[in-house]
Scaffold this motif. Structure first.
Motif, PDB file in Angstrom:
ATOM      1  N   ARG A  85      84.953  99.455  75.100  1.00 19.00           N
ATOM      2  CA  ARG A  85      83.762  99.220  76.114  1.00 19.00           C
ATOM      3  C   ARG A  85      82.719 100.217  76.015  1.00 19.00           C
ATOM      4  O   ARG A  85      83.027 101.369  76.037  1.00 19.00           O
ATOM      5  CB  ARG A  85      84.596  99.034  77.444  1.00 19.00           C
ATOM      6  CG  ARG A  85      83.458  98.673  78.661  1.00 19.00           C
ATOM      7  CD  ARG A  85      83.878  97.544  79.251  1.00 19.00           C
ATOM      8  NE  ARG A  85      83.009  97.114  80.412  1.00 19.00           N
ATOM      9  CZ  ARG A  85      82.146  96.329  80.418  1.00 19.00           C
ATOM     10  NH1 ARG A  85      82.060  95.379  79.496  1.00 19.00           N
ATOM     11  NH2 ARG A  85      81.493  96.255  81.323  1.00 19.00           N
ATOM     12  N   SER A  88      74.927  99.482  77.482  1.00 18.35           N
ATOM     13  CA  SER A  88      74.915  98.406  76.553  1.00 18.35           C
ATOM     14  C   SER A  88      73.917  98.755  75.331  1.00 18.35           C
ATOM     15  O   SER A  88      73.022  99.777  75.374  1.00 18.35           O
ATOM     16  CB  SER A  88      74.166  97.052  77.202  1.00 18.35           C
ATOM     17  OG  SER A  88      72.961  97.219  77.664  1.00 18.35           O
ATOM     18  N   PRO A 116      74.319  89.745  76.195  1.00 17.38           N
ATOM     19  CA  PRO A 116      74.170  91.202  76.081  1.00 17.38           C
ATOM     20  C   PRO A 116      75.524  91.688  75.412  1.00 17.38           C
ATOM     21  O   PRO A 116      76.461  91.266  75.402  1.00 17.38           O
ATOM     22  CB  PRO A 116      74.410  91.533  77.672  1.00 17.38           C
ATOM     23  CG  PRO A 116      74.000  90.061  78.318  1.00 17.38           C
ATOM     24  CD  PRO A 116      74.259  89.013  77.246  1.00 17.38           C
ATOM     25  N   ARG A 121      77.932  94.665  75.294  1.00 20.18           N
ATOM     26  CA  ARG A 121      78.649  95.645  76.077  1.00 20.18           C
ATOM     27  C   ARG A 121      79.826  96.118  75.546  1.00 20.18           C
ATOM     28  O   ARG A 121      80.862  96.854  76.029  1.00 20.18           O
ATOM     29  CB  ARG A 121      78.728  95.150  77.405  1.00 20.18           C
ATOM     30  CG  ARG A 121      77.479  95.039  78.273  1.00 20.18           C
ATOM     31  CD  ARG A 121      77.609  94.841  79.652  1.00 20.18           C
ATOM     32  NE  ARG A 121      76.435  94.331  80.126  1.00 20.18           N
ATOM     33  CZ  ARG A 121      75.754  93.183  80.693  1.00 20.18           C
ATOM     34  NH1 ARG A 121      76.557  92.344  80.663  1.00 20.18           N
ATOM     35  NH2 ARG A 121      74.642  93.229  81.076  1.00 20.18           N
ATOM     36  N   ASN A 122      80.471  95.569  74.316  1.00 19.35           N
ATOM     37  CA  ASN A 122      81.756  95.912  73.654  1.00 19.35           C
ATOM     38  C   ASN A 122      81.491  96.067  72.199  1.00 19.35           C
ATOM     39  O   ASN A 122      80.380  95.472  71.524  1.00 19.35           O
ATOM     40  CB  ASN A 122      82.609  94.703  73.823  1.00 19.35           C
ATOM     41  CG  ASN A 122      82.989  94.539  75.232  1.00 19.35           C
ATOM     42  OD1 ASN A 122      83.335  95.431  76.060  1.00 19.35           O
ATOM     43  ND2 ASN A 122      83.219  93.046  75.583  1.00 19.35           N
TER      44      ASN A 122
END
Length: 150
Positions: free
Chosen positions: A89, A93, A121, A123-124
């Motif tokens: 994670r 971002s 988006p 984000r990982n």
């Protein structure tokens, strides 16, 4: 209806330097406060020419150049190393400017950050997609390999 001169590209409406007519609320509440447009005036016509000249200077000259850049961008994945926590994670971002810098560092060419868009988006850590509108109808899809570092 309000007559405006676009200063930035607005998807579905036009690109910088275009003179458009939009509803008053859209102009007053969205385009003008964000700096995407200015009110049209007779003196603003001179401004249109300078905006279009700047846009043309940044644009890729021909469709052939855009096709070759598209082939280069789609040929290999671009690697991004960003700070991440447990489980991949990300802290924050991935931003468009990060992608532009990674493409430039990979030696694939210079991109205009206003033409890059994410499918979703990021984000990982993992593999993600971004699209780049290079010229008219020429759109490249970049594969991004987001790798987390601690």
């Amino acid at each position: 209806m309000s007559k405006l001169i676009l200063t930035n590209e607005v998807s579905g409406l036009g690109s910088a330097g275009d003179v458009v007519e939009v509803k008053n609320g859209y102009a007053r509440n969205y385009l003008l406060p964000r700096g995407f447009a200015v009110l049209w005036t007779k003196g603003g016509e001179k401004q249109v020419e300078s905006i279009k000249a700047a846009r043309d200077a940044r644009a890729i000259a021909t469709v052939e150049e855009a096709q070759s850049l598209k082939a280069a961008l789609e040929a290999k994945a671009v690697r991004l190393v960003v700070k991440a926590g447990v489980g991949g994670r990300l802290f924050g971002s991935v931003k468009v400017s990060d992608v532009v810098a990674a493409v430039s560092a990979a030696g694939l060419g210079e991109l205009d950050k206003r033409k890059v868009a994410f499918v979703a988006p990021i984000r990982n850590a993992g593999e993600h997609l971004a699209t780049v509108r290079l010229h008219g109808d020429v759109v490249a899809t970049i594969t991004l390999q987001v790798v987390g570092k601690k």
